[in-house]
Design a protein around this motif. Structure first.
Motif, short mmCIF file in Angstrom:
data_model
loop_
_atom_site.label_atom_id
_atom_site.label_comp_id
_atom_site.label_asym_id
_atom_site.label_seq_id
_atom_site.Cartn_x
_atom_site.Cartn_y
_atom_site.Cartn_z
N THR A 53 0.83 -1.21 0.00
CA THR A 53 0.00 0.00 0.00
C THR A 53 0.86 1.26 0.00
O THR A 53 0.40 2.33 -0.43
N ARG A 57 0.31 4.46 -2.40
CA ARG A 57 0.46 5.86 -2.00
C ARG A 57 1.33 6.61 -3.01
O ARG A 57 0.99 7.72 -3.44
N MET A 62 -4.15 5.79 -3.00
CA MET A 62 -4.53 5.26 -1.70
C MET A 62 -5.99 5.52 -1.38
O MET A 62 -6.66 4.67 -0.76
N ASP A 63 -6.53 6.66 -1.76
CA ASP A 63 -7.95 6.94 -1.50
C ASP A 63 -8.82 5.91 -2.19
O ASP A 63 -9.79 5.39 -1.60
N GLU A 64 -8.51 5.61 -3.45
CA GLU A 64 -9.30 4.63 -4.20
C GLU A 64 -9.18 3.24 -3.60
O GLU A 64 -10.17 2.49 -3.50
N GLU A 66 -8.49 2.48 -0.45
CA GLU A 66 -9.19 2.43 0.84
C GLU A 66 -10.70 2.36 0.64
O GLU A 66 -11.39 1.67 1.38
N ARG A 67 -11.22 3.05 -0.37
CA ARG A 67 -12.66 2.92 -0.66
C ARG A 67 -12.98 1.49 -1.10
O ARG A 67 -14.00 0.92 -0.69
N ALA A 70 -12.95 -0.80 1.95
CA ALA A 70 -13.79 -0.41 3.09
C ALA A 70 -14.75 -1.51 3.56
O ALA A 70 -14.94 -1.68 4.77
N CYS A 117 -8.52 -6.35 0.39
CA CYS A 117 -9.17 -5.89 -0.84
C CYS A 117 -9.06 -7.01 -1.87
O CYS A 117 -7.98 -7.25 -2.41
N THR A 428 0.77 14.84 6.31
CA THR A 428 0.40 13.91 5.23
C THR A 428 1.59 13.29 4.51
O THR A 428 1.40 12.42 3.67
#
Length: 515
Positions: A53, A57, A62-64, A66-67, A70, A117, A428
């Motif tokens: 991961t 990043r 990473m946002d995609e 993590e979604r 989820a 995932c 961040t």
């Protein structure tokens, strides 16, 4: 006229798609071909560790991810029982408690989480990102044949409709799976334990919400006279997988027979269940004796097939292409000689072999693997050292005179050939995030001695003032280390070799600094 591309990637799975994204990030322009029309329809690998991961990043995904992960964010436990209905949490033994303590320390060592995932969810995320970034992605296109010589690769591609056509490429990445036709064509042999077991995965749909409400599980080991194996959470609501040993007559079992088998191991006689797919697969250890041949490089399962515990194969595949992509890009840009590419096999083959061997310590179905890994007799491996502290034995780095990194505990200390330690630079940004594109020079706060040389050598210069990080990496305030695009340290200023000479050794090019 035959089209010319820098890197042709064969295989649209996790390895191939990640390679395409990393090459694009480093300024190369790959083309990816995949004979199937779509990404994997099977969950396959699901656990992606922080080292993987961290790569997502770096790719800005990473946002995609993590979604996408989820739905299984709370599905972390392991159960065992005769059925899923009667399964319970395992007894917390001393060794298990110690392993849990070790895993609890991981967030302190990485800016990225471990995620669940499923592969059939992750691959579309990677494919969509590649398309949006303008990478040439050709699903439904088969690599029919290829030849290589000193000038490059000549490949014949067959599109989903139309006549075959020719492309030429500087390099070819074989990410075409465990049966890799490319590896076979090259005559590359494989070593390892070989065949371990024949297994069977049954994907099914059933509403198990009430049954698992108080026990969200990642894996559930089942010991049942009807079938033993393990349940796997796919989305935590109505998609699941039961993995078991293959058995005589499995191909002729009726749909009603499969539904009854699943009702038995779930432990709900009247369960409404829909069988979505069945997949036979071999558990085995097969590691290519060479990870490259001329202009062709093996990655992922093409290089190292192994049992699936903890998605070791997929995570190792991501590490492979993270190592390879920047090297290909550096050679293509002219900043490195082709000699740099020899370091791919030197660095990744020992890691691939050791990972495959560790994953092969248990034969049989997934339940057997689970029992072996979680037992009191499990090998005493420090997960922090294994994930974040491994040191390459030889390759594209310059040793600094310190001994090897410890293997029984985390302690890379910024040694060349190890992943750079993590520290937050702001809310961040981690030191790991500083890797690539290209090489970077991380310095202590007193960096006046490095500024002119970094500019001369074309290196990004990034000062780090975090005292704990400087202490961990054994850097004085006026020290520096060279950071590769794969987050591996290439040189440390405590070395007796000057930076310019180290860069020349690493890239295989004559480099001079006038400072």
């Amino acid at each position: 006229m035959t089209a010319r591309i820098p890197v042709l990637i064969c295989g649209g799975g996790i390895a191939g798609l990640t390679a395409a994204l990393l090459l694009h990030r480093e300024g190369a322009a790959p083309m990816l071909v995949e004979k199937h029309a779509g990404t994997s329809p099977q969950p396959k690998a699901r656990r992606f560790n922080p080292r993987s991961t961290e790569v997502f990043r770096l790719l800005g995904l990473m946002d995609e991810v993590e979604r996408a992960s989820a739905p299984l964010a709370s599905f972390t436990g392991m159960l065992s029982g005769t059925t899923l209905a009667d399964a319970t949490w395992p007894q917390v033994t001393g060794s298990l408690r110690e392993r849990l303590k070790q895993h609890a320390k991981m967030p302190d060592l990485s800016p990225a989480p471990s995620v669940l995932c499923p592969q059939d969810v992750l691959e579309p995320v990677l494919r969509q990102a590649a398309v949006e970034r303008g990478i040439a992605i050709r699903f439904g296109t088969e690599l029919v044949s290829f030849e290589q010589d000193d000038a490059g690769i000549a490949a014949e591609l067959r599109p989903p409709d139309g006549d075959p056509y020719q492309v030429s490429a500087d390099y070819l990445i074989a990410a075409d799976g465990a049966r890799s036709p490319i590896r076979t064509a090259l005559g590359i042999t494989r070593s390892g334990h070989g065949h371990l077991a024949d297994n069977l995965d049954i994907c099914f749909r059933a509403d198990l919400g009430d049954l698992i409400r108080d026990k969200p599980f990642n894996l559930c080991r089942i010991e049942n006279p009807a079938a033993s194996g393990a349940f796997v959470s796919v989305n935590g609501t109505d998609r699941w997988l039961f993995s078991t040993s293959d058995f005589p007559g499995s191909d002729s079992l009726s749909e009603d027979g499969w539904r009854e088998l699943l009702r038995t191991v779930v432990g709900v006689p009247d369960l409404e269940v829909e069988v979505l797919s069945r997949m036979h697969w071999e558990s085995g250890m097969y590691v290519a004796d060479r990870f490259s041949s001329g202009r062709v490089f093996l990655a992922g399962d093409a290089a190292h097939a192994m049992p699936p515990m903890a998605a070791a194969g997929a995570n190792t595949a991501i590490a492979d292409v993270t190592n390879l992509a920047w090297k290909l890009a550096a050679v293509l840009s002219g900043s490195a000689t082709p000699d740099l590419l020899d370091s791919y096999h030197a660095e990744r083959h020992p890691i691939g072999y050791a990972t495959a061997e560790f994953s092969s310590m248990a034969s049989g179905h997934l339940g057997t693997m689970l029992a072996t890994i979680t037992s009191e007799d499990a090998p005493p491996v420090d997960p922090l050292a294994a994930l974040f502290g491994v040191q390459y034995e030889d390759g594209a780095f310059v040793p600094d005179g310190r001994g090897p990194a410890p293997t029984d505990r985390y302690g890379p200390a910024g040694r060349p050939g190890t992943r750079v330690p993590h520290a937050w630079l702001d809310a961040t940004t981690s030191t790991v995030d500083l890797a690539g594109p290209g090489l970077a020079l991380l310095t202590g706060p007193d960096n006046a001695r490095w500024s002119a040389e970094a500019d001369q050598l074309g290196l990004r210069l990034i000062p780090v003032s975090d005292e704990a990080w400087l202490a961990e990496t054994e850097l004085p305030a006026d020290g520096a280390l060279l950071l590769r695009p794969d987050a591996v340290v290439g040189w440390h200023s405590r070395s007796e070799i000057p930076l310019a000479d180290a860069l020349s050794r690493l890239l295989g090019t004559p480099v001079e600094a006038t400072v």
